[in-house]
Design a protein around this motif. Structure first.
Motif, short mmCIF file in Angstrom:
data_model
loop_
_atom_site.label_atom_id
_atom_site.label_comp_id
_atom_site.label_asym_id
_atom_site.label_seq_id
_atom_site.Cartn_x
_atom_site.Cartn_y
_atom_site.Cartn_z
N GLY A 99 0.81 -1.23 0.00
CA GLY A 99 0.00 0.00 0.00
C GLY A 99 0.83 1.27 0.00
N GLU A 100 2.08 1.18 0.50
CA GLU A 100 2.95 2.37 0.55
C GLU A 100 3.51 2.73 -0.82
OE1 GLU A 100 5.92 1.03 3.22
OE2 GLU A 100 4.59 1.12 4.97
N ALA A 101 3.38 1.87 -1.81
CA ALA A 101 3.99 2.12 -3.13
C ALA A 101 2.87 2.17 -4.18
CB ALA A 101 4.98 1.01 -3.47
N PRO A 102 2.45 3.38 -4.58
CA PRO A 102 1.32 3.49 -5.51
C PRO A 102 1.56 2.74 -6.82
CG PRO A 102 1.99 5.65 -4.68
CD PRO A 102 3.00 4.67 -4.16
N GLU A 103 2.82 2.67 -7.26
CA GLU A 103 3.11 1.98 -8.53
C GLU A 103 3.22 0.46 -8.33
OE1 GLU A 103 7.01 2.58 -6.55
OE2 GLU A 103 5.13 3.68 -6.64
N GLY A 104 3.15 0.01 -7.10
CA GLY A 104 3.19 -1.42 -6.82
C GLY A 104 4.58 -1.88 -6.38
N ARG A 105 4.64 -3.10 -5.90
CA ARG A 105 5.90 -3.71 -5.44
C ARG A 105 6.20 -4.93 -6.29
NH1 ARG A 105 8.59 -0.51 -1.61
NH2 ARG A 105 7.18 0.03 0.08
N LYS A 106 7.45 -5.04 -6.71
CA LYS A 106 7.86 -6.26 -7.42
C LYS A 106 8.23 -7.29 -6.36
CE LYS A 106 10.05 -8.17 -11.27
NZ LYS A 106 11.45 -8.50 -11.29
N VAL A 111 4.13 -8.22 -9.96
CA VAL A 111 3.97 -6.89 -9.38
C VAL A 111 2.65 -6.91 -8.62
CG1 VAL A 111 3.58 -4.45 -9.84
CG2 VAL A 111 5.30 -5.69 -11.13
N VAL A 112 2.69 -6.45 -7.38
CA VAL A 112 1.50 -6.41 -6.53
C VAL A 112 1.15 -4.95 -6.29
CG1 VAL A 112 0.46 -7.24 -4.39
CG2 VAL A 112 2.41 -8.45 -5.35
#
Ligand code: SF4
Length: 272
Positions: free
Chosen positions: A24-31, A36-37
């Motif tokens: 949730g802290e990364a608007p572009e998502g996390r790899k 990618v989530v």
């Protein structure tokens, strides 16, 4: 029937919440691994293959259990014995309602990865060395106990680096002998040799026995000759068809070839 201990339950819940917060802290998502989530502005989460980041024509799934089928086979339709291998198929997107569904889908894609990721962040992930793991093996796997340190190092380089497994290798040969290899750049920790590694290590023990029985250290072993012959035959036919991922008994297996690169090439090109 065994019951889940309160401790285990707690780690499952804490890791699920921590992972959802991290995403949730990364608007572009996390790899994470090959996916990618992303948290969706409308609520819920989305998982897709990282190579499909900009794709629109994807098969949409809303049931987290569908991740089990997605993770089962490669693009070519071959069974994936190791979910952390970089051969996850593309073409799908999972849209999930909440952090429970997110964790459930992630556990199918990368079993135990969220818990291990969380425990590592917390400084509580316990690792098990190769020697400790090998001491627990029985039956046909018992022989991995006799692998030399050098063979364990080469087996780990051949079996565990990012080209063939996306986990970060945290275990060592033993408590005094660290693995000397590229341990991996990803976020999924590997705290203990897995069953695929132990199966590969068993094959490497055969190779080592052959070396021990070959009087001249620079002479090719029977196995090395067979592997070279298979490679020449395949290349001459115009099609080098690799063996499946865990078919270590076959010459044209990628991990087996990676091991040969470490141990056979120095014999073939001693000047380098
Ligand atoms: S032991 Fe090696 S191959 Fe198995 S999961 Fe860990 S890093 Fe990957």
């Amino acid at each position: 029937m065994s019951r889940t201990s309160p401790d285990r339950e707690n780690v499952a819940v804490s890791s699920r919440e921590a992972f959802a917060a991290w995403v949730g802290e990364a608007p572009e998502g996390r790899k994470f691994g090959q996916v990618v989530v992303r948290k969706l502005p409308s609520g819920g989460y989305e998982i897709r293959h990282a190579s499909d980041a900009g794709s629109e024509n994807l098969e949409v799934h809303t049931n987290p259990r569908d991740a089990r089928d997605i993770s089962k086979l490669t693009e070519a339709g071959e069974y994936r014995p190791l979910k952390s291998s970089p051969n996850l198929r593309r073409g799908w997107v999972l849209r999930l309602a909440d952090d429970r569904e997110l964790a459930s889908a992630m556990n199918y894609l990368y079993p135990a990865a969220i818990s291990h990721w969380y425990l590592l962040r917390e400084g509580r992930l316990k690792t098990t060395s190769f020697r400790e793991n090998a001491a627990r093996q029985s039956g046909i796997y018992e022989r991995v106990r006799y692998l030399s340190d050098e063979a364990v190092q080469n087996a780990a380089r051949a079996c565990c680096e990012d080209e063939v497994c996306l986990k970060k290798t945290l275990w060592d040969v033993d408590e005094n002998t660290p693995l000397e290899m590229e341990r991996g750049r990803g976020d999924i920790p590997c705290p203990e040799p897995c069953s695929v590694f132990i199966s590969f290590a068993r094959r490497v023990r055969y190779f080592e026995r052959e070396e021990e029985n070959t009087s001249d250290g620079n002479a090719l072993t029977p196995g090395e000759r067979r592997d070279l012959a298979a490679l020449v035959e395949a290349a001459a036919s115009g099609e080098v068809k690799m063996a499946r991922e865990a078919e270590f008994e076959k010459p044209l297996n990628q991990r087996r070839m990676r091991y040969r690169r470490l141990t056979l090439l120095p014999k073939l090109r001693p000047e380098e």
